[in-house]
Design a protein around this motif. Structure first.
Motif, PDB file in Angstrom:
ATOM      1  N   ILE A  41     -20.026  -2.423  79.961  1.00  0.00           N
ATOM      2  CA  ILE A  41     -20.893  -3.374  80.659  1.00  0.00           C
ATOM      3  C   ILE A  41     -21.358  -2.734  81.959  1.00  0.00           C
ATOM      4  N   ASP A  42     -22.662  -2.757  82.183  1.00  0.00           N
ATOM      5  CA  ASP A  42     -23.234  -2.262  83.430  1.00  0.00           C
ATOM      6  C   ASP A  42     -23.066  -3.358  84.473  1.00  0.00           C
ATOM      7  N   ALA A  43     -22.206  -3.110  85.457  1.00  0.00           N
ATOM      8  CA  ALA A  43     -21.891  -4.121  86.474  1.00  0.00           C
ATOM      9  C   ALA A  43     -23.124  -4.511  87.284  1.00  0.00           C
ATOM     10  N   ALA A  44     -24.082  -3.601  87.436  1.00  0.00           N
ATOM     11  CA  ALA A  44     -25.270  -3.887  88.239  1.00  0.00           C
ATOM     12  C   ALA A  44     -26.253  -4.787  87.495  1.00  0.00           C
ATOM     13  N   SER A  45     -26.462  -4.527  86.204  1.00  0.00           N
ATOM     14  CA  SER A  45     -27.487  -5.255  85.461  1.00  0.00           C
ATOM     15  C   SER A  45     -26.929  -6.328  84.529  1.00  0.00           C
ATOM     16  N   GLY A  46     -25.669  -6.200  84.163  1.00  0.00           N
ATOM     17  CA  GLY A  46     -25.085  -7.114  83.194  1.00  0.00           C
ATOM     18  C   GLY A  46     -25.352  -6.714  81.755  1.00  0.00           C
ATOM     19  N   ASN A  47     -26.119  -5.654  81.544  1.00  0.00           N
ATOM     20  CA  ASN A  47     -26.371  -5.164  80.190  1.00  0.00           C
ATOM     21  C   ASN A  47     -25.092  -4.588  79.609  1.00  0.00           C
ATOM     22  N   TYR A  48     -24.959  -4.672  78.291  1.00  0.00           N
ATOM     23  CA  TYR A  48     -23.759  -4.148  77.648  1.00  0.00           C
ATOM     24  C   TYR A  48     -24.118  -3.474  76.337  1.00  0.00           C
ATOM     25  N   VAL A  49     -23.197  -2.644  75.875  1.00  0.00           N
ATOM     26  CA  VAL A  49     -23.368  -1.943  74.609  1.00  0.00           C
ATOM     27  C   VAL A  49     -21.999  -1.796  73.953  1.00  0.00           C
ATOM     28  N   GLY A  50     -21.968  -1.980  72.632  1.00  0.00           N
ATOM     29  CA  GLY A  50     -20.747  -1.756  71.868  1.00  0.00           C
ATOM     30  C   GLY A  50     -20.663  -0.301  71.435  1.00  0.00           C
ATOM     31  N   LEU A  51     -19.456   0.228  71.361  1.00  0.00           N
ATOM     32  CA  LEU A  51     -19.265   1.630  70.997  1.00  0.00           C
ATOM     33  C   LEU A  51     -18.502   1.752  69.686  1.00  0.00           C
ATOM     34  N   TYR A  59     -17.101   8.646  75.678  1.00  0.00           N
ATOM     35  CA  TYR A  59     -16.885   8.009  76.978  1.00  0.00           C
ATOM     36  C   TYR A  59     -15.480   8.251  77.513  1.00  0.00           C
ATOM     37  N   ASP A  60     -14.476   8.330  76.636  1.00  0.00           N
ATOM     38  CA  ASP A  60     -13.118   8.677  77.087  1.00  0.00           C
ATOM     39  C   ASP A  60     -13.110  10.060  77.723  1.00  0.00           C
ATOM     40  N   ALA A  61     -13.856  10.988  77.129  1.00  0.00           N
ATOM     41  CA  ALA A  61     -13.887  12.365  77.625  1.00  0.00           C
ATOM     42  C   ALA A  61     -14.690  12.495  78.917  1.00  0.00           C
ATOM     43  N   LEU A  62     -15.526  11.510  79.223  1.00  0.00           N
ATOM     44  CA  LEU A  62     -16.395  11.606  80.397  1.00  0.00           C
ATOM     45  C   LEU A  62     -15.905  10.791  81.588  1.00  0.00           C
ATOM     46  N   VAL A  63     -14.629  10.466  81.608  1.00  0.00           N
ATOM     47  CA  VAL A  63     -14.070   9.791  82.783  1.00  0.00           C
ATOM     48  C   VAL A  63     -14.210  10.703  83.998  1.00  0.00           C
ATOM     49  N   GLU A  64     -14.027  11.993  83.779  1.00  0.00           N
ATOM     50  CA  GLU A  64     -14.257  13.023  84.797  1.00  0.00           C
ATOM     51  C   GLU A  64     -15.477  13.835  84.374  1.00  0.00           C
ATOM     52  N   PRO A  65     -16.242  14.368  85.324  1.00  0.00           N
ATOM     53  CA  PRO A  65     -17.398  15.200  84.956  1.00  0.00           C
ATOM     54  C   PRO A  65     -16.991  16.347  84.026  1.00  0.00           C
ATOM     55  N   ARG A  66     -17.878  16.636  83.076  1.00  0.00           N
ATOM     56  CA  ARG A  66     -17.576  17.645  82.064  1.00  0.00           C
ATOM     57  C   ARG A  66     -18.880  18.266  81.599  1.00  0.00           C
ATOM     58  N   SER A  67     -18.848  19.559  81.292  1.00  0.00           N
ATOM     59  CA  SER A  67     -20.057  20.182  80.765  1.00  0.00           C
ATOM     60  C   SER A  67     -20.283  19.698  79.339  1.00  0.00           C
ATOM     61  N   ARG A 102     -26.297   4.975  81.682  1.00  0.00           N
ATOM     62  CA  ARG A 102     -24.852   4.909  81.476  1.00  0.00           C
ATOM     63  C   ARG A 102     -24.182   6.261  81.653  1.00  0.00           C
ATOM     64  N   ILE A 103     -24.986   7.331  81.691  1.00  0.00           N
ATOM     65  CA  ILE A 103     -24.508   8.703  81.889  1.00  0.00           C
ATOM     66  C   ILE A 103     -25.226   9.269  83.107  1.00  0.00           C
ATOM     67  N   ASP A 104     -24.471   9.920  83.972  1.00  0.00           N
ATOM     68  CA  ASP A 104     -25.051  10.615  85.127  1.00  0.00           C
ATOM     69  C   ASP A 104     -24.989  12.117  84.899  1.00  0.00           C
ATOM     70  N   VAL A 105     -26.070  12.816  85.258  1.00  0.00           N
ATOM     71  CA  VAL A 105     -26.083  14.277  85.208  1.00  0.00           C
ATOM     72  C   VAL A 105     -25.669  14.764  86.570  1.00  0.00           C
ATOM     73  N   ILE A 106     -24.570  15.494  86.638  1.00  0.00           N
ATOM     74  CA  ILE A 106     -24.029  15.995  87.890  1.00  0.00           C
ATOM     75  C   ILE A 106     -24.672  17.334  88.266  1.00  0.00           C
TER      76      ILE A 106
END
Length: 108
Positions: A41-51, A59-67, A102-106
């Protein structure tokens, strides 16, 4: 699938991501289970998506930035799918998640 084929796929997709890009999940996402389904759930917009299970693994693997390359290696260790075959699908998924913020490019 070789590197040249992967580069062709990326050009066709007009991807902003490369295997060297570093990505992470957006910090504003809330992660919960609803009726047995994992939901972001996007806390800012309230939009959500099921995985599904693969989306959850990403998403589990992207808790920390990763290539993207590290993420691809991680996923190929979990699933019986060659890296070349999975790379295009992963880049397409990440591009869609970027478009949905939902994904940020670092870096990259």
């Amino acid at each position: 699938m070789g590197l040249a084929k992967l580069l062709d796929i990326m050009k066709m997709m007009k991807s902003r991501l490369t295997l060297d890009s570093t990505v992470s999940r957006a910090k504003r996402l809330l992660d919960m289970e609803v009726h047995g389904e994992r939901v972001l759930i996007d806390a800012a917009s309230g939009n959500y998506v099921g995985l599904d299970s693969v989306g959850s693994a990403i998403y589990d693997a992207l808790v920390e930035p990763r290539s993207v390359q590290d993420l691809l290696a991680h996923l190929t260790s979990l699933y019986d799918d060659p890296a070349g075959a999975m790379a295009g699908d992963l880049l397409e998924f990440l591009e869609a998640e970027m478009a949905a913020h939902r994904i940020d490019v670092i870096a990259g």
